[in-house]
Design a protein around this motif. Sequence first.
Motif, short mmCIF file in Angstrom:
data_model
loop_
_atom_site.label_atom_id
_atom_site.label_comp_id
_atom_site.label_asym_id
_atom_site.label_seq_id
_atom_site.Cartn_x
_atom_site.Cartn_y
_atom_site.Cartn_z
N VAL A 81 0.79 -0.99 0.02
CA VAL A 81 -0.29 0.07 0.34
C VAL A 81 1.09 0.96 0.05
O VAL A 81 0.74 2.26 -0.88
CB VAL A 81 -0.71 -0.03 1.21
CG1 VAL A 81 -1.69 1.58 2.05
CG2 VAL A 81 -2.26 -1.04 0.83
N THR A 82 1.59 1.03 0.94
CA THR A 82 2.66 2.48 0.88
C THR A 82 3.46 2.95 -0.90
O THR A 82 3.31 3.53 -0.83
CB THR A 82 4.03 2.30 1.80
OG1 THR A 82 3.05 2.19 3.12
CG2 THR A 82 4.90 3.02 2.07
N THR A 83 3.64 1.32 -1.19
CA THR A 83 4.56 1.89 -2.74
C THR A 83 3.70 1.90 -3.54
O THR A 83 3.67 3.13 -4.14
CB THR A 83 4.77 -0.18 -2.68
OG1 THR A 83 5.77 -0.22 -2.22
CG2 THR A 83 5.77 0.75 -4.04
N CYS A 84 2.20 1.70 -3.60
CA CYS A 84 1.54 2.28 -4.45
C CYS A 84 1.19 4.10 -3.95
O CYS A 84 1.57 4.87 -4.98
CB CYS A 84 0.30 2.01 -4.15
SG CYS A 84 -0.78 2.53 -5.05
N LEU A 85 1.06 4.87 -2.97
CA LEU A 85 1.67 5.72 -2.67
C LEU A 85 2.03 6.22 -3.16
O LEU A 85 1.80 7.81 -3.56
CB LEU A 85 0.72 5.58 -1.01
CG LEU A 85 0.77 7.18 -0.55
CD1 LEU A 85 -0.86 8.03 -0.70
CD2 LEU A 85 0.51 7.66 0.94
N VAL A 86 3.77 5.83 -2.61
CA VAL A 86 4.86 6.46 -3.32
C VAL A 86 4.94 6.87 -4.39
O VAL A 86 5.87 7.77 -4.67
CB VAL A 86 6.08 7.08 -2.46
CG1 VAL A 86 6.71 6.78 -2.79
CG2 VAL A 86 5.67 6.15 -0.84
N SER A 87 4.36 6.26 -5.16
CA SER A 87 3.76 5.65 -6.71
C SER A 87 3.30 6.77 -7.24
O SER A 87 3.04 6.54 -8.74
CB SER A 87 4.59 4.14 -7.02
OG SER A 87 5.23 3.82 -6.70
N GLY A 88 2.31 7.45 -6.59
CA GLY A 88 1.56 7.57 -7.16
C GLY A 88 -0.13 7.37 -7.73
O GLY A 88 -0.63 7.85 -8.55
N GLY A 89 0.53 5.81 -7.28
CA GLY A 89 -1.07 5.03 -7.84
C GLY A 89 -2.51 5.51 -6.55
O GLY A 89 -1.97 6.01 -6.20
N ALA A 110 5.19 14.24 -0.96
CA ALA A 110 5.05 15.13 -2.69
C ALA A 110 7.19 14.64 -2.64
O ALA A 110 7.60 14.27 -3.70
CB ALA A 110 4.94 16.55 -2.26
N ALA A 111 7.57 14.80 -1.70
CA ALA A 111 9.18 14.67 -1.98
C ALA A 111 10.02 13.03 -2.67
O ALA A 111 10.37 13.23 -2.83
CB ALA A 111 10.13 14.97 -0.55
N LEU A 112 8.78 12.28 -1.40
CA LEU A 112 9.45 10.87 -2.01
C LEU A 112 8.80 10.22 -3.52
O LEU A 112 9.45 9.81 -4.22
CB LEU A 112 7.97 10.18 -0.92
CG LEU A 112 8.63 10.31 0.76
CD1 LEU A 112 7.71 9.20 1.49
CD2 LEU A 112 10.25 9.13 0.59
N ARG A 113 7.08 11.08 -3.92
CA ARG A 113 7.02 11.02 -4.96
C ARG A 113 8.18 11.33 -5.76
O ARG A 113 8.48 10.71 -6.40
CB ARG A 113 5.70 11.23 -5.95
CG ARG A 113 4.55 10.29 -4.79
CD ARG A 113 3.11 11.17 -4.92
NE ARG A 113 2.10 10.21 -4.74
CZ ARG A 113 1.12 10.28 -4.14
NH1 ARG A 113 0.37 11.50 -5.09
NH2 ARG A 113 -0.30 10.42 -3.54
N ALA A 114 8.76 12.21 -5.98
CA ALA A 114 9.80 13.24 -6.50
C ALA A 114 11.19 12.07 -6.39
O ALA A 114 11.86 12.46 -7.61
CB ALA A 114 9.89 14.67 -6.10
N LEU A 115 11.76 11.62 -5.35
CA LEU A 115 12.39 10.70 -5.39
C LEU A 115 12.07 9.72 -5.68
O LEU A 115 13.30 8.89 -7.24
CB LEU A 115 13.27 10.88 -4.17
CG LEU A 115 14.06 9.47 -3.60
CD1 LEU A 115 15.32 10.11 -4.69
CD2 LEU A 115 14.67 9.78 -2.52
N SER A 116 11.13 8.97 -6.26
CA SER A 116 11.04 7.77 -6.79
C SER A 116 10.59 7.98 -8.29
O SER A 116 11.01 7.16 -9.20
CB SER A 116 9.70 7.22 -6.77
OG SER A 116 8.98 6.21 -6.84
N ALA A 117 10.52 8.58 -8.54
CA ALA A 117 10.36 9.25 -10.02
C ALA A 117 11.42 9.00 -10.78
O ALA A 117 11.85 9.71 -12.25
CB ALA A 117 9.37 10.59 -10.31
#
Length: 327
Positions: free
Chosen positions: A43-51, A220-227
Motif C-alpha cells: 500500500v505504501t509503495t502504491c501511494l509513493v508511486s502516485g498510483g 511529495a518529496a518521496l514521489r519526486a525521488l521515486s520518479a
Amino acid sequence: MTQPARVLAADVPSPASARPAMERIAAELGRAVEGKEAQARLVTTCLVSGGHLLLEDVPGVGKTTLAEALARACGLSFARVQFTADLMPADILGAQVFHAQTATFQFRPGPLFRQLVLADELNRAPPRTQSALLEAMAQGQVSLDGSTHALPSPFTVVATQNPVDFSGTYPLPDSQLDRFMVRLSLGHPAADVEARLLATRGRTPPLEAVKGVSSPEELAALRALSAEQRLDASVAEYVVRLARATREHGDIERGASTRAVLALGAAARTQALWEARDFVTPGDVRAVLVPCWAHRVLLRSAVQGVAARDEAAHLLEELVRKVPAPR
C-alpha cells in the motif's frame, strides 16, 4: 475526521533516507490492520508511486480501516464515499448551486475534492457513477458544465470492492480497472492475531493507535525521488518483453496495456527505494508485477471473481519464469 498533527516537511535527499520514511508509514498501517505487513508495505509503495489502490476482498477484513489509517498516517484530508445503487455522479463530484443573493451559480465541491478518497464498495454503484472517477484518477481534475476544477495534490483514490460473485454488484469496466496501479486482498488474519483482536479490540479502537508520521509535503518529496530512480534501458526492455508476452499468451485475451507498463515501472522505482537503491533491478520489477498486472489482463476462460484473479496471478508468475531477465 479529525486530522492528526502535521509532520513538518522532510528533506528526502537519497534512497537511504527515503526507506525509513516509508517504513514509518507502513508501521502505522500495521497498527490499524495487524498481521498484514506485506500488504502495508505494498500500500505504501502504491501511494509513493502516485498510483490508486483497489482493495478486493470479502466484507469485514479491514479494508475501510486500512484506507483511513493511510490518510491519518500521512496527514491527508480524507473523505469516504459509500457507493450504492442510487448514488449519482453529482453526489461525488459536486454541482453548480444557485445563490439567490447574487443570482449566480457557484460550484460546490463534492467529497472527491480531498487528498485521499475512499470509494467504498465501488462495484455496488452502476457504471455511470463508477465512470465519474475516470477523469479524476487519470488527470487529477474534474470537468463539469464547461469548467475544469483541479483536485488537491497529492490525490489518491483507495477503492474497495466485494468479489464480483456477490449479489448486487456491477463488475468494474476494464478502463477503470486499468487506472488502479495496484490491486490486493487483505485476507483473514492469522489465528493468533484474530484471538488477540478479540481480547483487546474493545479497549481501543484501531484507528486511535494510528499517529501522523508523515505529511503531504514529505509524500511529495518521496514521489519526486521515486520518479528520479534510474531505470536502465535493459530493464525497460525487460518490462516491455513481459508486456508483449501477456499480449501473445494463448490463455490471455487482452494483455497489459501501455498504461500498465508505465504503472509497473513507477512501482518498481519505489520498490527500489525499499532496498535503499537509486536504480531499478529486474527483481524490483518481479516483486510488484502480480499486484500491478493481475487485474489488468483479461483471460479467455469464463472464470470470474477470486478464481480469475488467482488464475491471472498464476499465468503472470509463469511468464516471469519464461521471459529472460537482463543480467
